[in-house]
Design an enzyme around this catalytic site. Structure first.
Site, PDB file in Angstrom:
ATOM      1  N   TYR A 125       0.856  -1.186   0.000  1.00 25.76           N
ATOM      2  CA  TYR A 125       0.000   0.000   0.000  1.00 25.76           C
ATOM      3  C   TYR A 125       0.888   1.232   0.000  1.00 25.76           C
ATOM      4  O   TYR A 125       1.894   1.274   0.708  1.00 25.76           O
ATOM      5  CB  TYR A 125      -0.891  -0.014   1.258  1.00 25.76           C
ATOM      6  CG  TYR A 125      -2.133   0.821   1.145  1.00 25.76           C
ATOM      7  CD1 TYR A 125      -3.161   0.469   0.276  1.00 25.76           C
ATOM      8  CD2 TYR A 125      -2.292   1.977   1.912  1.00 25.76           C
ATOM      9  CE1 TYR A 125      -4.312   1.226   0.186  1.00 25.76           C
ATOM     10  CE2 TYR A 125      -3.452   2.740   1.825  1.00 25.76           C
ATOM     11  CZ  TYR A 125      -4.460   2.353   0.964  1.00 25.76           C
ATOM     12  OH  TYR A 125      -5.600   3.111   0.862  1.00 25.76           O
ATOM     13  N   ASN A 131     -15.485   4.410   4.622  1.00 25.68           N
ATOM     14  CA  ASN A 131     -16.557   4.130   3.663  1.00 25.68           C
ATOM     15  C   ASN A 131     -17.619   5.228   3.529  1.00 25.68           C
ATOM     16  O   ASN A 131     -17.902   5.664   2.415  1.00 25.68           O
ATOM     17  CB  ASN A 131     -17.199   2.777   3.968  1.00 25.68           C
ATOM     18  CG  ASN A 131     -16.251   1.633   3.658  1.00 25.68           C
ATOM     19  OD1 ASN A 131     -15.272   1.823   2.940  1.00 25.68           O
ATOM     20  ND2 ASN A 131     -16.519   0.458   4.186  1.00 25.68           N
ATOM     21  N   ASP A 178     -25.725 -10.742 -10.703  1.00 26.09           N
ATOM     22  CA  ASP A 178     -26.944 -11.544 -10.735  1.00 26.09           C
ATOM     23  C   ASP A 178     -26.809 -12.647  -9.686  1.00 26.09           C
ATOM     24  O   ASP A 178     -25.710 -13.121  -9.413  1.00 26.09           O
ATOM     25  CB  ASP A 178     -27.126 -12.164 -12.130  1.00 26.09           C
ATOM     26  CG  ASP A 178     -28.598 -12.390 -12.419  1.00 26.09           C
ATOM     27  OD1 ASP A 178     -29.423 -12.262 -11.479  1.00 26.09           O
ATOM     28  OD2 ASP A 178     -28.927 -12.690 -13.566  1.00 26.09           O
ATOM     29  N   TYR A 196     -12.441   3.805  -7.357  1.00 30.91           N
ATOM     30  CA  TYR A 196     -11.986   3.827  -5.962  1.00 30.91           C
ATOM     31  C   TYR A 196     -11.713   2.405  -5.496  1.00 30.91           C
ATOM     32  O   TYR A 196     -12.167   1.440  -6.112  1.00 30.91           O
ATOM     33  CB  TYR A 196     -13.025   4.508  -5.060  1.00 30.91           C
ATOM     34  CG  TYR A 196     -14.325   3.758  -4.915  1.00 30.91           C
ATOM     35  CD1 TYR A 196     -15.315   3.839  -5.888  1.00 30.91           C
ATOM     36  CD2 TYR A 196     -14.570   2.946  -3.800  1.00 30.91           C
ATOM     37  CE1 TYR A 196     -16.497   3.136  -5.766  1.00 30.91           C
ATOM     38  CE2 TYR A 196     -15.766   2.253  -3.670  1.00 30.91           C
ATOM     39  CZ  TYR A 196     -16.726   2.345  -4.652  1.00 30.91           C
ATOM     40  OH  TYR A 196     -17.902   1.649  -4.526  1.00 30.91           O
ATOM     41  N   LYS A 219     -17.021  -7.324   7.003  1.00 32.91           N
ATOM     42  CA  LYS A 219     -16.112  -6.462   7.742  1.00 32.91           C
ATOM     43  C   LYS A 219     -16.055  -6.864   9.216  1.00 32.91           C
ATOM     44  O   LYS A 219     -17.077  -7.091   9.851  1.00 32.91           O
ATOM     45  CB  LYS A 219     -16.586  -5.010   7.620  1.00 32.91           C
ATOM     46  CG  LYS A 219     -15.617  -4.004   8.206  1.00 32.91           C
ATOM     47  CD  LYS A 219     -15.794  -2.656   7.551  1.00 32.91           C
ATOM     48  CE  LYS A 219     -14.968  -1.604   8.233  1.00 32.91           C
ATOM     49  NZ  LYS A 219     -14.826  -0.423   7.379  1.00 32.91           N
TER      50      LYS A 219
END
Lengths: 366, 364
Positions: free
Chosen positions: A57, A150, A201, A274, A361
């Protein structure tokens, strides 16, 4: 004396291999005038936390011996909710009992306590304070511990780049069922924007569709419909009815799916990508790009807010206000309470949480 | 005396150019000129790839000038310089003025034009020179409408704060295109450096030519796609303070375009323009997020339609550069048109020969 624990690493690698628990003392009788001591209420595992530990990162904490580790180490975690338990004599922004979140990334939130300067934290109202202010609700630990990434990402993508006209204009997003996707649905509804959310779907599509529409989604379509030319006129009709345009596309999937949402854009539209650590390339046909003047840009909240305190505080206040007014529903986390002195060490909680992240999460509460 | 004129016209789109394109003869009678009309004689006009693709049906440029309003013929071509030969009493131009059309869609493939200045579009032309001004050649005048404005706007529209210390760079593919040769010249005026990528197998002379147009570095596609280009060649070329701020793509998609985007420094722009063959651009999302790379598109026609004055300003700047000798025009293939020739045949041949370079038709 407070005995604190923090999850740290000295070498990059997989969390299961490199994480360890560092235990150290914070002397609460000797804090400096501008310092505060916080205890952790909850901190989640985000994909970017894992990528930081892996060393892939681009933003990461420095490795230091500040916590008293024998070799230079970096703390883990970027989001978390804390309670102030002690303040230095010159601290003006906080009093004991206040809630707070780190002001910047890389603070290290996978820990039981922290000694910090007051500028390293931003205050949030605790539930008693919200109640006293006459708000219908106070923040939950999950809301506070997951507020920085978020919901703020969703709000900023919808408001910071393109001016959508309430009641008329639209945005389209793939990953409509993701945490950011659900926040974007709710926030667009609050702001009066129309939305098209693309989802995979699935057998229980109707259920998902009602869930997302319950959150405020205007339209929900499948990936197949997103890629189909025959379905295009249906979307054109929706947009025609409101007299607006699809001015913004949010992409967190890539590949054909990014092409599909870009194709729906009106002339001069913007596609924002993003959360791009693990998905496919952004693909734009050149003819679409040139003749509709579509622009494709990246959205990275860390870079956007790094030097813009005002934007960050404004955005944070807005999200807090919606939570307090019960206008915004948080994405639920799977919560595991940390038991101090138990059989498992702190870093093992997070190692398990990393593994369980595939299911949703994960939040460790204290 | 009436003027016998001809134009290259089409009524339907299609790729079979010898049949799609027609010769249309028409007569202009200067004796009947209205006060708001003028007669233009072509000095020279050009064939651009976009003209051809417009006839194919790909580029949809709204065409404005019909020879006869009852018969909606399109006249081909968008670039060319005309000399004023007759003016009505209300027209501000003088005989001997050299004009270009301000907007695309005028239809320049014709020996003469009868133009009407309408109240709702009082300035359809830009005066760029005149018979008594020899600072601009016919070649320069005939090719000033598309490639040089594209190059100038590409340099100015996206990066607005070029550093003049020699550390800012542009990288571009199709390095030997006319636009690229204007980009290198115009960048040089700003002290911005350029990397022009060309296909493999170019001769030393061809590479030398690009350097003469001020390309700082010319690289072959193989050199550009080499494994250590991003890790070694590029950093060594631009130096520790160097920044690649603009990448220009006019070839379409694929690996070479992804590499172009990957060559950009933080906050850079990949700009795609003039792509005719289609293709897809594929960008690593990580560079969009973490290097803040923006992928944008550029189309001169769209800019001009949105803001016609931008075209006027761009052309004025370029005229100044030509007059001051700061830029030179790029090579072209000159074709001499003779009054009795069939204009359709001349243009069909010119289109066929376009693959060998820009074709410009000069009139007697």
């Amino acid at each position: 004396m407070i005995t604190a624990q923090a999850v740290v690493y000295s070498e990059h690698g997989e969390p299961k291999d490199v994480l360890r628990t560092h235990t150290y003392e914070i002397d609460d009788d000797k804090i400096a005038a501008n310092q505060i001591i916080v205890k952790t209420l909850g901190s989640p595992v985000n994909p970017s936390d894992i990528n930081q530990i892996q060393g892939v990162y681009p933003s990461k904490p420095d490795k230091t011996t500040e916590l008293g580790t024998s070799e230079p180490s970096a703390p883990c975690g970027n989001e978390g909710l804390f309670e102030i338990i002690k303040v230095g004599s010159n601290v003006s922004n906080f009093k004991v009992g206040d809630w707070a979140v780190p002001s910047n990334v890389n603070f290290g939130t996978w820990r039981t306590h922290a000694l910090a300067t007051e500028d390293q934290f931003t205050r949030l109202p605790n539930p008693e304070q919200s109640k006293a202010a006459g708000k219908p609700s106070g923040l939950t630990i999950n809301q506070g511990a997951t507020i920085l990434v978020n919901p703020m990402t969703a709000y900023l993508m919808l408001t910071h780049y393109v001016q959508l006209i309430p009641g008329k204009d639209w945005f389209i997003q793939n990953g409509g069922n993701s945490a950011v996707g659900k926040y974007a649905i709710q926030i667009s509804k609050l702001l009066g924007f129309n939305s098209i959310s693309v989802v995979r779907d699935r057998p229980n599509l109707n259920e998902l569709e009602s869930e997302l529409k319950g959150l405020g989604a205007t339209q929900v379509i499948t990936e197949e419909q997103n890629g189909s030319r025959e379905f295009g006129p249906t979307i054109k009709n929706w947009v025609k009815e409101t007299g607006g345009e699809i001015k913004l596309a949010l992409n967190c999937v890539g590949g054909k799916n990014s092409t599909g949402v870009a194709r729906k854009l009106a002339n001069n539209g913007l596609m924002l990508t993003y959360g791009g650590m693990s998905f496919q390339p952004v693909i734009l046909p050149t003819s679409l790009h040139i003749f509709k003047n579509i622009t494709s840009a990246g959205f990275w909240i860390t870079a956007l807010l790094k030097n813009d305190e005002e934007l960050k505080n404004k955005t944070l206040s807005k999200i807090v206000e919606w939570y307090e007014n019960e206008q915004l529903v948080d994405a639920k986390s799977l919560e595991t309470p940390f038991v101090a002195g138990g059989a498992k060490q702190l870093h093992e909680y997070y190692q398990e949480a990393v593994v369980n992240s595939a299911k949703g999460k994960q939040l460790i509460t204290y | 005396m009436s003027i016998q004129a001809q134009a290259v016209t089409f009524t339907d789109f299609g790729k079979d150019l010898p049949n799609v394109l027609k010769q249309t003869k028409f007569v202009i009678d200067p004796a009947n000129l209205k006060s708001n009309q003028l007669v233009l004689k072509a000095l020279a006009n050009s064939v651009n790839p976009s003209d051809i693709h417009e006839i194919f049906g790909g580029y949809r440029i709204p065409r404005t000038q019909y020879l006869n309003p009852d018969e909606p013929l399109y006249v081909g071509g968008n670039e060319g310089v005309f000399r004023v030969v007759e003016v009505g009493s209300d027209v501000k131009f003088k005989k001997g003025d050299w004009l270009i059309a301000k907007l695309p869609g005028f239809g320049t493939w014709r020996s003469y034009a009868l133009a009407t200045i309408e109240a709702d579009d009082p300035e359809p032309f830009i005066k760029i020179s005149s018979d008594d001004d020899d600072s601009l050649s016919v070649e320069q005048a005939a090719t000033i409408s598309i490639n040089p404005p594209t190059a100038l706007q590409l340099l100015n529209q996206f990066v607005k704060d070029w550093a003049d210390d020699g550390n800012d760079w542009v990288i571009q593919n199709a390095g030997n295109s006319s636009v690229s040769k204007f980009v290198t010249q115009l960048a040089k005026l700003k002290n911005v450096k350029t990397i022009s990528i060309v296909r493999d197998g170019k001769s030393d002379e061809e590479i030398k030519e690009l350097q003469d147009f001020h390309a700082t570095k010319v690289l072959t596609e193989s050199e550009f796609l080499a494994e250590d280009f991003l890790s070694k060649t590029l950093p060594a070329l631009i130096g520790p303070k160097g920044k690649v701020r603009l990448a220009l793509n006019s070839i379409g998609g694929g690996e070479a375009v992804t590499q172009l985007a990957n060559s950009l420094s933080h906050d850079g722009f990949l700009v795609t323009f003039g792509v005719i063959g289609g293709g897809q651009i594929s960008i690593d999302p990580r560079i969009q997020l973490f290097k803040n790379i923006t992928t944008a598109a550029y189309w001169l026609t769209a800019n001009t339609k949105k803001n016609p004055q931008s075209k006027v300003d761009t052309v004025q700047t370029l005229l100044e550069y030509y007059k001051q000798g700061k830029i030179v025009d790029t090579p072209l293939n000159k074709i001499q048109f003779k009054e009795n020739e069939n204009i359709q045949k001349v243009f069909v041949n010119a289109i066929v020969n376009s693959k060998d370079g820009k074709q410009v038709i000069f009139y007697e």
